[in-house]
Every structure is written in C-alpha cells, then in structure tokens.
Design a protein around this motif. Sequence first.
Motif, PDB file in Angstrom:
ATOM      1  N   MET A   1       0.847  -1.199   0.000  1.00  0.00           N
ATOM      2  CA  MET A   1       0.000   0.000   0.000  1.00  0.00           C
ATOM      3  C   MET A   1       0.881   1.247   0.000  1.00  0.00           C
ATOM      4  SD  MET A   1      -2.883   1.252   2.784  1.00  0.00           S
ATOM      5  CE  MET A   1      -3.859  -0.240   2.637  1.00  0.00           C
ATOM      6  N   SER A   2       0.550   2.210  -0.851  1.00  0.00           N
ATOM      7  CA  SER A   2       1.324   3.451  -0.898  1.00  0.00           C
ATOM      8  C   SER A   2       1.113   4.257   0.376  1.00  0.00           C
ATOM      9  CB  SER A   2       0.897   4.286  -2.106  1.00  0.00           C
ATOM     10  OG  SER A   2      -0.422   4.787  -1.919  1.00  0.00           O
ATOM     11  N   LEU A   3       2.050   5.177   0.642  1.00  0.00           N
ATOM     12  CA  LEU A   3       1.914   6.044   1.818  1.00  0.00           C
ATOM     13  C   LEU A   3       0.626   6.861   1.760  1.00  0.00           C
ATOM     14  CD1 LEU A   3       5.414   7.564   2.651  1.00  0.00           C
ATOM     15  CD2 LEU A   3       4.115   5.883   3.952  1.00  0.00           C
ATOM     16  N   GLU A   4       0.287   7.316   0.553  1.00  0.00           N
ATOM     17  CA  GLU A   4      -0.914   8.128   0.381  1.00  0.00           C
ATOM     18  C   GLU A   4      -2.166   7.339   0.762  1.00  0.00           C
ATOM     19  OE1 GLU A   4      -3.188  10.773  -3.073  1.00  0.00           O
ATOM     20  OE2 GLU A   4      -1.288   9.771  -3.498  1.00  0.00           O
ATOM     21  N   LEU A   5      -2.258   6.104   0.289  1.00  0.00           N
ATOM     22  CA  LEU A   5      -3.420   5.274   0.617  1.00  0.00           C
ATOM     23  C   LEU A   5      -3.428   4.901   2.096  1.00  0.00           C
ATOM     24  CD1 LEU A   5      -3.623   2.908  -2.490  1.00  0.00           C
ATOM     25  CD2 LEU A   5      -5.137   4.816  -1.915  1.00  0.00           C
ATOM     26  N   ALA A   6      -2.248   4.626   2.650  1.00  0.00           N
ATOM     27  CA  ALA A   6      -2.155   4.280   4.075  1.00  0.00           C
ATOM     28  C   ALA A   6      -2.582   5.458   4.946  1.00  0.00           C
ATOM     29  CB  ALA A   6      -0.738   3.852   4.417  1.00  0.00           C
ATOM     30  N   LEU A   7      -2.191   6.677   4.532  1.00  0.00           N
ATOM     31  CA  LEU A   7      -2.601   7.864   5.276  1.00  0.00           C
ATOM     32  C   LEU A   7      -4.115   8.039   5.232  1.00  0.00           C
ATOM     33  CD1 LEU A   7      -2.077  10.495   6.807  1.00  0.00           C
ATOM     34  CD2 LEU A   7      -1.690  11.609   4.595  1.00  0.00           C
ATOM     35  N   ARG A   8      -4.687   7.902   4.046  1.00  0.00           N
ATOM     36  CA  ARG A   8      -6.133   8.055   3.919  1.00  0.00           C
ATOM     37  C   ARG A   8      -6.876   7.041   4.774  1.00  0.00           C
ATOM     38  NH1 ARG A   8      -7.120   9.076  -2.603  1.00  0.00           N
ATOM     39  NH2 ARG A   8      -6.113  11.131  -2.701  1.00  0.00           N
ATOM     40  N   ALA A   9      -6.402   5.791   4.761  1.00  0.00           N
ATOM     41  CA  ALA A   9      -7.032   4.748   5.564  1.00  0.00           C
ATOM     42  C   ALA A   9      -6.901   5.056   7.056  1.00  0.00           C
ATOM     43  CB  ALA A   9      -6.405   3.392   5.246  1.00  0.00           C
TER      44      ALA A   9
ATOM     45  N   CYS B   1      -9.664  15.502   6.452  1.00  0.00           N
ATOM     46  CA  CYS B   1      -8.602  16.376   5.937  1.00  0.00           C
ATOM     47  C   CYS B   1      -8.818  16.577   4.455  1.00  0.00           C
ATOM     48  CB  CYS B   1      -7.227  15.739   6.152  1.00  0.00           C
ATOM     49  SG  CYS B   1      -6.646  15.789   7.850  1.00  0.00           S
ATOM     50  N   ASP B   2      -8.611  17.817   4.002  1.00  0.00           N
ATOM     51  CA  ASP B   2      -8.699  18.034   2.561  1.00  0.00           C
ATOM     52  C   ASP B   2      -7.393  17.574   1.905  1.00  0.00           C
ATOM     53  OD1 ASP B   2      -6.798  20.098   2.855  1.00  0.00           O
ATOM     54  OD2 ASP B   2      -8.353  21.623   3.061  1.00  0.00           O
ATOM     55  N   GLU B   3      -7.357  17.636   0.574  1.00  0.00           N
ATOM     56  CA  GLU B   3      -6.197  17.120  -0.159  1.00  0.00           C
ATOM     57  C   GLU B   3      -4.916  17.886   0.188  1.00  0.00           C
ATOM     58  OE1 GLU B   3      -6.779  16.789  -4.326  1.00  0.00           O
ATOM     59  OE2 GLU B   3      -8.496  15.423  -4.162  1.00  0.00           O
ATOM     60  N   LYS B   4      -5.054  19.193   0.398  1.00  0.00           N
ATOM     61  CA  LYS B   4      -3.872  19.995   0.742  1.00  0.00           C
ATOM     62  C   LYS B   4      -3.305  19.551   2.093  1.00  0.00           C
ATOM     63  CE  LYS B   4      -2.162  24.685   1.474  1.00  0.00           C
ATOM     64  NZ  LYS B   4      -2.472  26.129   1.551  1.00  0.00           N
ATOM     65  N   GLN B   5      -4.167  19.326   3.065  1.00  0.00           N
ATOM     66  CA  GLN B   5      -3.697  18.888   4.383  1.00  0.00           C
ATOM     67  C   GLN B   5      -3.041  17.516   4.303  1.00  0.00           C
ATOM     68  OE1 GLN B   5      -7.596  19.531   6.169  1.00  0.00           O
ATOM     69  NE2 GLN B   5      -6.691  20.928   7.660  1.00  0.00           N
ATOM     70  N   GLN B   6      -3.640  16.614   3.530  1.00  0.00           N
ATOM     71  CA  GLN B   6      -3.034  15.293   3.359  1.00  0.00           C
ATOM     72  C   GLN B   6      -1.663  15.400   2.697  1.00  0.00           C
ATOM     73  OE1 GLN B   6      -5.661  12.220   1.728  1.00  0.00           O
ATOM     74  NE2 GLN B   6      -7.433  13.384   2.443  1.00  0.00           N
ATOM     75  N   SER B   7      -1.567  16.287   1.714  1.00  0.00           N
ATOM     76  CA  SER B   7      -0.291  16.504   1.035  1.00  0.00           C
ATOM     77  C   SER B   7       0.766  17.044   1.998  1.00  0.00           C
ATOM     78  CB  SER B   7      -0.487  17.470  -0.141  1.00  0.00           C
ATOM     79  OG  SER B   7       0.739  17.752  -0.770  1.00  0.00           O
ATOM     80  N   LEU B   8       0.364  17.967   2.874  1.00  0.00           N
ATOM     81  CA  LEU B   8       1.289  18.528   3.859  1.00  0.00           C
ATOM     82  C   LEU B   8       1.754  17.464   4.850  1.00  0.00           C
ATOM     83  CD1 LEU B   8      -0.385  21.979   4.633  1.00  0.00           C
ATOM     84  CD2 LEU B   8       1.780  21.596   3.433  1.00  0.00           C
TER      85      LEU B   8
END
Length: 208
Positions: free
Chosen positions: A1-9, A18-25
């Motif tokens: 699982m990518s970091l991005e998907l793991a963070l979202r989960a 969190c919006d996309e900008k916050q997730q990106s930060l």
Amino acid sequence: MSLELALRAGLEALNIRCDEKQQSLLLEYVGLVDRWNRVYNLTAVREPAEMLSKHLLDALSVLPWVPEGRLLDAGAGAGLPGIPLAIVNPELEVTLLDSAGKKVRFLNHVKRTLSLANVHPLQARLESAELPEVPDIIISRAFSSLAGFAGAARHLAGRDTRMLAMKGRYPEEEIEALPGWVDICSIEKLSVPGLHEQRHLVIMSVSP
C-alpha cells in the motif's frame, strides 16, 4: 500500500477529515523527517511507512482532546505531536519547544517549507521556558514520568490549562507517584491505526 493510501485509511479510521492539501502537507512532513533523519538523527524510526503509524497517526490520535487555542508541545523533537496537529487544525496555535538546537533548526525548516503560519518553534528547556501567553494545552510524548512532566511545566500552566501526557501502557505506578497538586482529569485509551501497541493519554491539571 502506498503512503498516500495508508494515510487516507488511517485518517478514516481515526475519523479525521482532511482536505487534499492537508493530506499533502502531512505526507510532505513525513518526507522531511525521513530526509533530515539521515543526518540529524531525529527519530529511531527509519522507514517512512513506519513513521506514518508510529509517529504521524499516533500524534493525530489525540486530536479529540485538543481544542482550538494555544498548544505547547513540550520536548517536540521532530515536531511530534505538534506539527501533525497544526496541519489538521489550522486554528490551533502551536509552540514547538525543544532544548536541542539542531531539532529547532529542523522545526524552523518545516515551518518555512510547509508555510505553517500557526507553528512557532522555540529553543528552551521546559522548566525554564517563558511564553507570552498561558497555553490551553501542554502536551508531551517525551517525558519518562508524569511527575517529571507536571513539575517541569507547572510554572507555565494556568487554572484552565490541561496537561496531556502520551504514554504506552497504563502508567499505574506513575499515577500513584504524582504529588497532591496534580489532578487526573481522565485517562483515555488510544487506538492508533497500524500500531499494535498499547497507547494511553493521561489528562491532568495542576495547581499553579
């Protein structure tokens, strides 16, 4: 699982929006810790995937007990839990306190790189630190004992200040060792996605 998907989960499991900008930060922050860690030795955790659960999601697990206002992260180190909390709650004014110059340099770099206007790094020891305003929350995951944390931060606390100590196992002996001027408000059991370890949050108040 990518970091991005793991963070979202992980955010979904913690019921944090969190919006996309916050997730990106948040992901950018993990990247900065990873890069600087190779030279500055900010944390013993070396893999970004492990940092996500052991540091980032662990920090965000306390969000329900952190209201808007002024937060002091005592012994911030690599910026935990203060920076993740500042990213997901822009109305929170976060002072990141650490006595190590190299760590404060890293925290200033994070503040500039991620444009975090609500983050304020400060180099000082907790027991001798001075702040312009009384914090609403003083939080730490760095102190070895509850009594040590309460004693070092007592001079900064007001009547309504809450001290939040992030601990592993239920700290029964530490609680019994607390002096009479410390009141336990509550002890919360934390559930951190991807982390199969006991985590607790001890919420205290002190007589100034």
